[in-house]
Design a protein around this motif. Structure first.
Motif, short mmCIF file in Angstrom:
data_model
loop_
_atom_site.label_atom_id
_atom_site.label_comp_id
_atom_site.label_asym_id
_atom_site.label_seq_id
_atom_site.Cartn_x
_atom_site.Cartn_y
_atom_site.Cartn_z
N UNK A 362 0.84 -1.20 0.00
CA UNK A 362 0.00 0.00 0.00
C UNK A 362 0.88 1.25 0.00
N UNK A 363 0.66 2.12 -0.97
CA UNK A 363 1.35 3.40 -0.99
C UNK A 363 0.51 4.46 -0.29
N UNK A 364 1.18 5.32 0.46
CA UNK A 364 0.54 6.39 1.21
C UNK A 364 0.75 7.68 0.43
N UNK A 365 -0.33 8.32 0.01
CA UNK A 365 -0.18 9.51 -0.81
C UNK A 365 -1.01 10.68 -0.35
N UNK A 366 -0.48 11.87 -0.52
CA UNK A 366 -1.24 13.10 -0.34
C UNK A 366 -1.46 13.73 -1.70
N UNK A 421 8.68 6.05 -8.76
CA UNK A 421 9.74 6.24 -7.79
C UNK A 421 9.14 6.91 -6.56
N UNK A 422 8.71 6.10 -5.60
CA UNK A 422 7.84 6.58 -4.53
C UNK A 422 8.45 7.69 -3.68
N UNK A 426 9.94 15.28 -5.57
CA UNK A 426 8.54 15.54 -5.21
C UNK A 426 7.63 15.58 -6.43
N UNK A 427 6.47 14.94 -6.30
CA UNK A 427 5.46 14.95 -7.36
C UNK A 427 4.23 15.67 -6.85
N UNK A 458 3.31 15.48 -3.03
CA UNK A 458 3.28 16.75 -2.29
C UNK A 458 4.44 16.82 -1.30
N UNK A 459 4.54 15.84 -0.40
CA UNK A 459 5.66 15.78 0.52
C UNK A 459 5.73 14.40 1.15
N UNK A 460 6.91 14.04 1.64
CA UNK A 460 7.03 12.85 2.47
C UNK A 460 6.64 13.23 3.90
#
Length: 562
Positions: A362-366, A421-422, A426-427, A458-460
């Motif tokens: 599971x990827x955690x994304x904002x 590239x997780x 920054x994306x 957005x940010x880690x």
């Protein structure tokens, strides 16, 4: 002056035993509690405001029980808000009806109504906690759960002379629900808290707070047990005591291999038990907590304090402040987490699943979704595998039990739809974030490995994840992108820490394993309330097993309906 309420309550429980309680066979009991949800005016930082409380107390009362007991808590809602209470960390075997998250295992308790949470404490002992599980009401509605071992079963560490419950929290001068609503309307994060608290009090470093200071009195040469709970909504916290080391002996109601440290790191939702020895020069020492944040994100960076006071020392002696890690001390955070190991003794083994039936990633994304009514035309969202979770209008467990098919789908993806590239550059793209009520179906008694991967959308940022209904083993963690070819070879499958809430490091990953032996619908979410509200959550539908005692119990008759 020193607060001995929790100590007196514990003594009452231990030595007066069953006053007002009904005994069933010899070593077990029914522990009955009444929780009245009430609005009460409370003053902090020179500001008075109405807050939601339990029995007029902030924080709320402690639940005391023994391993093997049955607990019944009747909750009567006198407040204007709908309410539900979650018993954080209790496994609730086959009994999700007592778990508490609103619209997951129950509909909320309406204003003017009651519901009795009825559950058994099976195979667990230690420190857990309870809190509201709807809106941001857990800002003031929370308290400790202390589960003592069965009679005649000693702690696997020296018996302390006394215990203290330490609940860490946050305080806002303004109405918390209005702050949350304002943030949602604008599409921005709401205002951060005005201070942290220790047992609901900010300590004497703040204005109007001399009387709002928690103090604990100790005697030279004695050992004390602190049961520490992070009830904060949005901040991971450091905790330290000036001049004193702490020996960690338990986290999330699981005994650990003891280790000594000058400070601990504790995420929202987590508990940590430490031993301290009163072996310093008799004086007054500050107990302190402050935020940990190693990402470019604003947090409440104020330090809340309590006082450790040696018996006989006058209150005029100025306390000493502890040395605390820097706010962004990632090295301390990673080092501290690696020291946490399960006791793994003959009596308390670490039964780590060695064979995995189901691998999840599971990827955690904002991200940002369009919002025509918001200030900048966008609203912040959070997602797992590009799915931002939408809470249903009916409780998921009720829908599952009664086979109401329109309430949710069981097609939550096992892996992200678009690998990238997780943790690289920054994306700002959402990568196709979708919204929906999508769950993952898990076969009964299967073993699951779940890798949670932070991303630089957005940010880690660090994320503490809580899984309801289960403990899990934290078999691996690291920085950067998880490498399925190399990282599993570094797993600890011997004595990994077992817990119910784990931090995913900033720009890193965490791998957990558990056996899906508890049927029902079980919530999994980031325990930063801000991110949960943005959609950083999902749930597992664990199917019934073939045995008579391997299926979800029938719902109680007084279960709230939507």
């Amino acid at each position: 002056m020193a607060q001995f309420g929790s100590f007196i309550s514990l003594l009452t429980f231990l030595f007066l035993g069953f006053l007002g309680l009904i005994s069933i066979p010899a070593e077990a009991a029914i522990r009955k509690y009444q929780f009245d949800i009430q609005v009460k005016n409370v003053s902090r930082l020179c500001h008075a405001k109405p807050i939601v409380t339990v029995n007029g107390r902030y924080p709320g009362p402690t639940i005391y029980a023994r391993e093997g007991d049955r607990v019944q808590v009747n909750v009567t809602n006198h407040a204007q808000y709908n309410m539900s209470i979650h018993w954080h960390g209790l496994k609730q075997y086959r009994n999700g009806w007592a778990d508490g998250p609103a619209y997951v295992t129950q509909c909320p308790i309406q204003s003017g109504s009651s519901y009795t949470y009825d559950f058994n404490v099976t195979g667990q002992r230690g420190t857990l906690w309870w809190h509201a599980h709807i809106l941001w009401l857990r800002a003031t509605v929370y308290g400790a759960i202390v589960i003592m071992p069965k009679p005649g079963t000693p702690f696997p560490f020296p018996l302390p002379a006394r215990e203290f419950e330490i609940l860490l929290g946050e305080w806002w001068n303004n109405d918390v629900e209005e702050i949350e609503n304002q943030g949602n309307r604008m599409g921005f994060p709401p205002n951060m808290s005005d201070t942290h608290t220790i047992n609901g009090k900010p300590g004497p470093l703040f204005p109007c707070s001399e009387k709002h200071t928690f103090a604990m009195e100790v005697e030279q040469g004695k050992t004390y047990l602190l049961r520490i709970i992070n009830g904060a909504l949005n901040d991971e916290l450091f905790f330290a005591i000036a001049g004193h080391n702490m020996t960690v002996v338990e986290v999330d109601a699981v005994y650990t291999k003891p280790f000594t440290t000058q400070a601990i790191l504790i995420a929202p939702g987590q508990t940590t038990n430490v031993l301290i020895q009163a072996n310093q020069a008799p004086s007054r020492y500050f107990v302190a907590t402050k935020a940990f944040m190693d990402a470019p994100i604003s947090v409440d960076n104020k330090t809340a304090t309590a006082i450790l006071q040696y018996k006989g020392v006058p209150n005029t002696v100025l306390p000493i402040l502890p040395q605390m890690p820097a706010r962004n001390d990632s090295a301390f955070a990673l080092s501290y987490s690696k020291k946490l190991r399960s006791l793994n003794s003959a009596q308390y083994p670490a039964n780590v699943p060695l064979k995995v039936d189901r691998n999840l990633f599971y990827t955690i994304g904002l991200g940002q979704n369009p919002c025509p009514t918001c200030l900048n035309g966008t609203r912040l969202v959070a997602s797992l595998n590009n799915v931002s979770f939408v809470m249903p209008k009916i409780a998921l467990l009720q829908a599952h039990y009664f086979d109401i098919k329109w309430a949710f789908r069981t097609d939550f993806p096992d892996k992200p739809p678009t690998p990238f590239n997780y943790t690289g550059a920054p994306l700002t793209a959402n990568l196709g974030t979708k919204v929906g009520t999508r769950l993952s179906k898990i076969a009964f008694n299967s073993t699951v490995e779940l890798v949670l991967q932070d991303t630089n959308l957005l940010t880690v940022e660090s994320h503490p994840f809580h899984l309801h209904g289960y403990n899990f083993f934290v078999v691996g963690t690291g920085t950067g992108n998880f490498d399925p070819a190399k990282d599993p070879d570094k797993y600890n499958l011997v004595d990994p820490i077992e817990r119910n809430t784990v931090g995913v490091p900033t720009g890193g990953w965490t791998a957990i394993r558990f056996r899906a032996d508890n049927p029902g619908v079980w919530f999994m979410h980031c325990h930063l309330e801000l991110h949960t509200g943005w959609g950083l959550k999902t749930a597992f539908v664990v199917e019934d097993g073939p045995g008579n005692d391997q299926s979800v119990l029938p719902p109680p008759k007084d279960l709230p309906r939507c």
